[in-house]
Design an enzyme around this catalytic site. Structure first.
Site, PDB file in Angstrom:
ATOM      1  N   HIS A  56       0.812  -1.216   0.000  1.00  0.00           N
ATOM      2  CA  HIS A  56       0.000   0.000   0.000  1.00  0.00           C
ATOM      3  C   HIS A  56       0.848   1.270   0.000  1.00  0.00           C
ATOM      4  CE1 HIS A  56      -3.711  -2.327   0.825  1.00  0.00           C
ATOM      5  NE2 HIS A  56      -2.879  -3.117   1.486  1.00  0.00           N
ATOM      6  N   ASP A  62      -5.943  -1.826  -4.420  1.00  0.00           N
ATOM      7  CA  ASP A  62      -6.382  -2.771  -3.393  1.00  0.00           C
ATOM      8  C   ASP A  62      -7.017  -3.996  -4.048  1.00  0.00           C
ATOM      9  OD1 ASP A  62      -5.625  -1.078  -1.372  1.00  0.00           O
ATOM     10  OD2 ASP A  62      -7.657  -0.412  -0.886  1.00  0.00           O
ATOM     11  N   HIS A  66      -8.122  -7.346   0.687  1.00  0.00           N
ATOM     12  CA  HIS A  66      -7.762  -6.310   1.652  1.00  0.00           C
ATOM     13  C   HIS A  66      -8.911  -5.983   2.608  1.00  0.00           C
ATOM     14  CE1 HIS A  66      -5.916  -2.812   3.364  1.00  0.00           C
ATOM     15  NE2 HIS A  66      -6.709  -1.949   2.762  1.00  0.00           N
ATOM     16  N   HIS A 169     -15.045   1.046   1.424  1.00  0.00           N
ATOM     17  CA  HIS A 169     -14.467  -0.217   0.941  1.00  0.00           C
ATOM     18  C   HIS A 169     -15.538  -1.309   0.884  1.00  0.00           C
ATOM     19  CE1 HIS A 169     -10.451   1.542   1.767  1.00  0.00           C
ATOM     20  NE2 HIS A 169     -10.015   0.641   0.920  1.00  0.00           N
ATOM     21  N   GLU A 181      -5.463   4.122  -4.970  1.00  0.00           N
ATOM     22  CA  GLU A 181      -5.233   5.114  -3.922  1.00  0.00           C
ATOM     23  C   GLU A 181      -3.831   5.688  -4.045  1.00  0.00           C
ATOM     24  OE1 GLU A 181      -8.148   3.078  -0.549  1.00  0.00           O
ATOM     25  OE2 GLU A 181      -6.073   2.370  -0.753  1.00  0.00           O
TER      26      GLU A 181
END
Length: 217
Positions: A56, A62, A66, A169, A181
């Site tokens: 990350h 992701d 995760h 999420h 991200e």
């Protein structure tokens, strides 16, 4: 064949932050570190390093694993969402949550299947921001209703840094979206682009670094 300087070459925006020992990490994550296993010298023709880091760190994708104990690893995720037309939307200084009102001005039809939101005037590539902006869950729900397959952001998370429920999420888990991200969108005007941000085929990992770029259409 077009060269990078020819009139027909399409401009590229590198939207990946630098990755090094000083790169900010989510509190508790493993920071980037590197050691040399071999160096060029007598009897050794190459430099070889070993890298330790959370997946990350820097720009990353992701995996469902995760945020879902039974989710797919990043190596098992289809690449389709990470490559194709996208829209960059500015919501600079929007506060802690990106609501629909912050992006509605740029959600015109047809909307590409990938949406990246810029919240920083200048993305802090050298420090952790505990007050990072995140997506409101309802914003992701509405984007999914419009056919969006991937959401991206220029902060470290699509949820607030102190969230324990990870509501946004959980929306992407339930709706089958993908996420990017830690993008750097400082120099990118609002508009439509081609996104290229392919994760590595890490067969057991919960995320993967990406070298994210945008290309002019």
């Amino acid at each position: 064949m077009p060269t990078p300087s020819s009139p027909t070459a399409r401009r590229l925006w590198d939207i990946s932050p630098p990755v090094h020992a000083g790169s900010p990490v989510f509190p508790g994550d493993t920071a980037y570190s590197q050691q040399w296993c071999a160096t060029i010298g007598p009897g050794c023709p190459v430099n070889v390093s070993a890298i330790t880091m959370s997946p990350h760190v820097g720009a990353h994708a992701d995996a469902p694993l995760h945020y879902d104990a039974k989710g797919a690893t990043i190596g098992d995720v289809s690449l389709d969402a990470f490559l194709g037309p996208c829209r960059v939307i500015h919501a600079i200084g929007c506060g802690t949550l990106i609501t629909w009102e912050h992006i509605a001005h740029a959600v015109s039809s047809p909307l590409p299947q990938r949406v990246l939101v810029r919240t920083y005037e200048h993305m802090p590539v050298d420090r952790w921001d505990a007050q990072l902006a995140a997506y409101a869950p309802g914003t992701i729900e509405r984007l999914a209703d419009l056919g969006v397959l991937l959401v991206g952001i220029d902060t470290a998370s699509i949820d607030p840094a102190d969230s324990k429920t990870l509501d946004s999420h959980q929306v992407i888990r339930r709706r089958g979206l993908r996420v990017l991200e830690n993008l750097v969108l400082d120099a990118v005007p609002e508009g439509d682009y081609e996104l290229i941000a392919l994760p590595l085929k890490l067969t057991t990992a919960d995320a993967s670094p990406v070298r994210a770029v945008l290309r002019a259409l």
